[in-house]
Design a protein around this motif. Structure first.
Motif, short mmCIF file in Angstrom:
data_model
loop_
_atom_site.label_atom_id
_atom_site.label_comp_id
_atom_site.label_asym_id
_atom_site.label_seq_id
_atom_site.Cartn_x
_atom_site.Cartn_y
_atom_site.Cartn_z
N THR A 80 6.92 34.50 -7.41
CA THR A 80 6.24 34.03 -8.63
C THR A 80 6.33 32.51 -8.72
N ASP A 81 7.51 31.97 -8.46
CA ASP A 81 7.68 30.51 -8.48
C ASP A 81 6.82 29.83 -7.42
N ASN B 102 -0.31 27.08 -6.86
CA ASN B 102 -1.45 26.94 -7.77
C ASN B 102 -1.55 25.51 -8.30
N HIS B 103 -0.41 24.90 -8.56
CA HIS B 103 -0.38 23.54 -9.09
C HIS B 103 -0.95 22.53 -8.10
N ASN C 242 13.02 24.53 -0.74
CA ASN C 242 12.59 23.13 -0.59
C ASN C 242 11.68 22.97 0.62
N ALA C 243 12.04 23.63 1.72
CA ALA C 243 11.22 23.55 2.93
C ALA C 243 9.84 24.16 2.69
N VAL C 244 9.79 25.27 1.96
CA VAL C 244 8.50 25.88 1.64
C VAL C 244 7.67 24.95 0.76
N GLN C 245 8.30 24.30 -0.21
CA GLN C 245 7.60 23.36 -1.07
C GLN C 245 7.05 22.18 -0.26
N GLN C 246 7.82 21.70 0.70
CA GLN C 246 7.34 20.63 1.56
C GLN C 246 6.15 21.11 2.40
#
Length: 124
Positions: free
Chosen positions: A98-99, A105-106, A55-59
């Motif tokens: 990969t995720d 990329n998105h 979650n922290a990486v996504q943020q």
């Protein structure tokens, strides 16, 4: 210019106006933000608190996109040698990367894996 997204620009504490002001300040100095670095406290694929870490990486991805930086350097931590015993660990890391690549990329941010045990020092 490389900035530590976790410590030098705390993403949770920067409002949109603070982000704009920071970008304006960089422009005034003639600096270009090349990438953000997201250090992890544990190896990326450590099962303990994995969801919180991801979650922290996504943020951090979202923050990079808002700051108009297209690269996020991510520490993987120490990698074990490939043996039969470490195959599940390495498969988990591959799935995580990969995720993260798909997410990056998105939103238009490229995740880059830093070599194990490397640390970046800011040039502030």
């Amino acid at each position: 210019m490389l900035i530590d997204v976790r410590h030098e620009t705390p993403m949770r504490e920067m409002s949109q106006s603070a982000q704009r002001e920071f970008q304006h300040y960089l422009k005034e100095l003639g600096l270009t933000l090349s990438a953000f670095h997201f250090p992890t406290r544990h190896v990326l694929h450590d099962p303990h608190q994995l969801d919180q870490r991801l979650n922290a990486v996504q943020q951090a991805f979202q923050f990079c996109a808002q700051m108009k930086s297209r690269v996020l350097l991510i520490d993987t931590g120490h990698l074990s040698a490939s043996t039969e015993n470490t195959q599940p660990e390495l498969k988990l890391l591959k799935d995580i990367l990969t995720d993260l690549a798909r997410i990056g990329n998105h939103i238009g941010v490229t995740p880059c894996v830093t070599p194990a045990e490397s640390r970046f020092e800011s040039a502030a």
